[in-house]
Design a protein around this motif. Structure first.
Motif, PDB file in Angstrom:
ATOM      1  N   ASN A 173     -31.132   0.615 -19.167  1.00  0.00           N
ATOM      2  CA  ASN A 173     -30.476  -0.669 -19.388  1.00  0.00           C
ATOM      3  C   ASN A 173     -30.943  -1.708 -18.376  1.00  0.00           C
ATOM      4  OD1 ASN A 173     -29.122   0.674 -21.373  1.00  0.00           O
ATOM      5  ND2 ASN A 173     -27.058   0.317 -20.571  1.00  0.00           N
ATOM      6  N   ALA A 174     -31.110  -1.255 -17.130  1.00  0.00           N
ATOM      7  CA  ALA A 174     -31.549  -2.178 -16.077  1.00  0.00           C
ATOM      8  C   ALA A 174     -32.951  -2.704 -16.359  1.00  0.00           C
ATOM      9  CB  ALA A 174     -31.496  -1.486 -14.715  1.00  0.00           C
ATOM     10  N   ALA A 175     -33.825  -1.826 -16.823  1.00  0.00           N
ATOM     11  CA  ALA A 175     -35.196  -2.247 -17.117  1.00  0.00           C
ATOM     12  C   ALA A 175     -35.246  -3.180 -18.319  1.00  0.00           C
ATOM     13  CB  ALA A 175     -36.073  -1.019 -17.364  1.00  0.00           C
ATOM     14  N   VAL A 176     -34.427  -2.894 -19.332  1.00  0.00           N
ATOM     15  CA  VAL A 176     -34.353  -3.781 -20.499  1.00  0.00           C
ATOM     16  C   VAL A 176     -33.848  -5.150 -20.073  1.00  0.00           C
ATOM     17  CG1 VAL A 176     -33.193  -4.201 -22.700  1.00  0.00           C
ATOM     18  CG2 VAL A 176     -34.020  -1.904 -22.154  1.00  0.00           C
ATOM     19  N   ALA A 177     -32.820  -5.149 -19.228  1.00  0.00           N
ATOM     20  CA  ALA A 177     -32.251  -6.410 -18.750  1.00  0.00           C
ATOM     21  C   ALA A 177     -33.288  -7.228 -17.993  1.00  0.00           C
ATOM     22  CB  ALA A 177     -31.037  -6.128 -17.864  1.00  0.00           C
ATOM     23  N   ALA A 178     -34.046  -6.563 -17.131  1.00  0.00           N
ATOM     24  CA  ALA A 178     -35.063  -7.269 -16.350  1.00  0.00           C
ATOM     25  C   ALA A 178     -36.157  -7.841 -17.240  1.00  0.00           C
ATOM     26  CB  ALA A 178     -35.670  -6.317 -15.317  1.00  0.00           C
ATOM     27  N   GLY A 179     -36.562  -7.069 -18.246  1.00  0.00           N
ATOM     28  CA  GLY A 179     -37.628  -7.526 -19.136  1.00  0.00           C
ATOM     29  C   GLY A 179     -37.224  -8.694 -20.008  1.00  0.00           C
ATOM     30  N   LEU A 180     -35.934  -8.796 -20.307  1.00  0.00           N
ATOM     31  CA  LEU A 180     -35.446  -9.862 -21.186  1.00  0.00           C
ATOM     32  C   LEU A 180     -34.714 -10.960 -20.413  1.00  0.00           C
ATOM     33  CD1 LEU A 180     -34.081  -7.707 -24.173  1.00  0.00           C
ATOM     34  CD2 LEU A 180     -36.263  -8.921 -24.028  1.00  0.00           C
ATOM     35  N   PHE A 181     -34.710 -10.846 -19.071  1.00  0.00           N
ATOM     36  CA  PHE A 181     -34.040 -11.835 -18.219  1.00  0.00           C
ATOM     37  C   PHE A 181     -32.556 -11.949 -18.581  1.00  0.00           C
ATOM     38  CE2 PHE A 181     -38.509 -13.102 -18.631  1.00  0.00           C
ATOM     39  CZ  PHE A 181     -38.906 -13.066 -17.294  1.00  0.00           C
ATOM     40  N   LEU A 182     -31.935 -10.780 -18.753  1.00  0.00           N
ATOM     41  CA  LEU A 182     -30.508 -10.708 -19.043  1.00  0.00           C
ATOM     42  C   LEU A 182     -29.810  -9.920 -17.945  1.00  0.00           C
ATOM     43  CD1 LEU A 182     -30.654  -9.702 -22.835  1.00  0.00           C
ATOM     44  CD2 LEU A 182     -30.144 -11.980 -21.933  1.00  0.00           C
ATOM     45  N   SER A 183     -28.501 -10.009 -17.902  1.00  0.00           N
ATOM     46  CA  SER A 183     -27.728  -9.164 -17.013  1.00  0.00           C
ATOM     47  C   SER A 183     -27.551  -7.800 -17.674  1.00  0.00           C
ATOM     48  CB  SER A 183     -26.357  -9.783 -16.726  1.00  0.00           C
ATOM     49  OG  SER A 183     -25.557  -9.787 -17.904  1.00  0.00           O
ATOM     50  N   GLU A 184     -27.288  -6.774 -16.855  1.00  0.00           N
ATOM     51  CA  GLU A 184     -27.058  -5.452 -17.426  1.00  0.00           C
ATOM     52  C   GLU A 184     -25.822  -5.464 -18.324  1.00  0.00           C
ATOM     53  OE1 GLU A 184     -27.546  -1.774 -15.206  1.00  0.00           O
ATOM     54  OE2 GLU A 184     -28.372  -2.941 -13.539  1.00  0.00           O
ATOM     55  N   ARG A 185     -24.846  -6.271 -17.941  1.00  0.00           N
ATOM     56  CA  ARG A 185     -23.624  -6.372 -18.749  1.00  0.00           C
ATOM     57  C   ARG A 185     -23.937  -6.922 -20.136  1.00  0.00           C
ATOM     58  NH1 ARG A 185     -19.204  -4.171 -20.492  1.00  0.00           N
ATOM     59  NH2 ARG A 185     -17.571  -5.663 -21.050  1.00  0.00           N
ATOM     60  N   ALA A 186     -24.822  -7.926 -20.186  1.00  0.00           N
ATOM     61  CA  ALA A 186     -25.206  -8.502 -21.483  1.00  0.00           C
ATOM     62  C   ALA A 186     -25.946  -7.469 -22.324  1.00  0.00           C
ATOM     63  CB  ALA A 186     -26.077  -9.732 -21.270  1.00  0.00           C
TER      64      ALA A 186
END
Length: 220
Positions: A173-186
């Motif tokens: 989830n953290a890596a997906v968030a970083a790649g999409l410039f989102l928060s982990e919560r999002a």
């Protein structure tokens, strides 16, 4: 009643052949032979035909001029029937031809022209407001509609698809968030939303992430 016909075909030999074939019918009169789309569109208001028999591809672009003509004539001359002749059993041609209704329209493969009775029958059917679709084209349309059936993936938003694509790549989830410039919560919210849309309810022995990835890959 004599059926007035305009023929449009860029090949001189084919154009003349179709013209003579149709003229041989006692109730048909070929009133114009056209080599391209502009000639065809000019001939219709000038000759006031009952039917246009047209090749699917003609100059100026040799793409879908026959379909363009059929579409335009629905607006400008709705009483004029159109018989489209094509070498291709292609849903991409037949679908737009029939999109506004099949009445007064026919789509035949050119090989049917070798049987004068089939072409003449199609012209008469179109004049009467009916439709004729080549059986081979019908098969192609059915196959195409089956392929186009909706899947659970169609319910996902673009962002949810991006999140699922990241999961399919094995990202956390953290890596997906970083790649999409989102928060982990999002990302977590998107994951829960896509699980719901894919019908993946919480179950003890089912890894929903794995199931979602399998659905994603099967849809590609």
């Amino acid at each position: 009643m004599t059926v007035r016909i305009v023929v449009a075909e860029d090949s001189l030999l084919v154009r003349e052949g179709i013209g003579r074939l149709l003229d041989s019918q006692p109730d048909f009169e070929v009133v114009a032979l056209c080599a391209d789309l502009p000639e065809l569109l000019a001939a219709v208001p000038e000759q006031e035909p009952d039917v246009v028999v047209t090749d699917v591809r003609m100059p100026p672009t040799n793409t879908d001029e026959g379909i363009q003509a059929a579409t335009q004539l629905r607006t400008t001359h709705p009483s004029v029937g159109v018989v489209v002749l094509s070498q291709y059993a292609e849903p991409g041609y037949a679908t737009p031809l029939l999109a506004a209704g099949s009445g007064g329209r026919a789509y035949l493969l050119k090989e049917r022209v070798s049987d004068p009775a089939q072409l003449a029958s199609a012209v008469r059917t179109v004049v009467a407001g009916g439709s004729v679709i080549d059986p081979v084209v019908v098969e192609a349309l059915v196959a195409d509609s089956r392929q186009a059936r909706p899947t659970p993936m169609d319910a996902l938003s673009p962002r949810e698809r991006e999140v699922l694509a990241g999961i399919a790549e094995g990202k956390s989830n953290a890596a997906v968030a970083a790649g999409l410039f989102l928060s982990e919560r999002a990302v977590e919210k998107h994951i829960n939303a896509l699980f719901g849309k894919l019908g993946l309810a919480p179950e003890r022995d089912v890894n929903r992430r794995v199931m979602a990835v399998l659905l994603y890959l099967s849809d590609r």
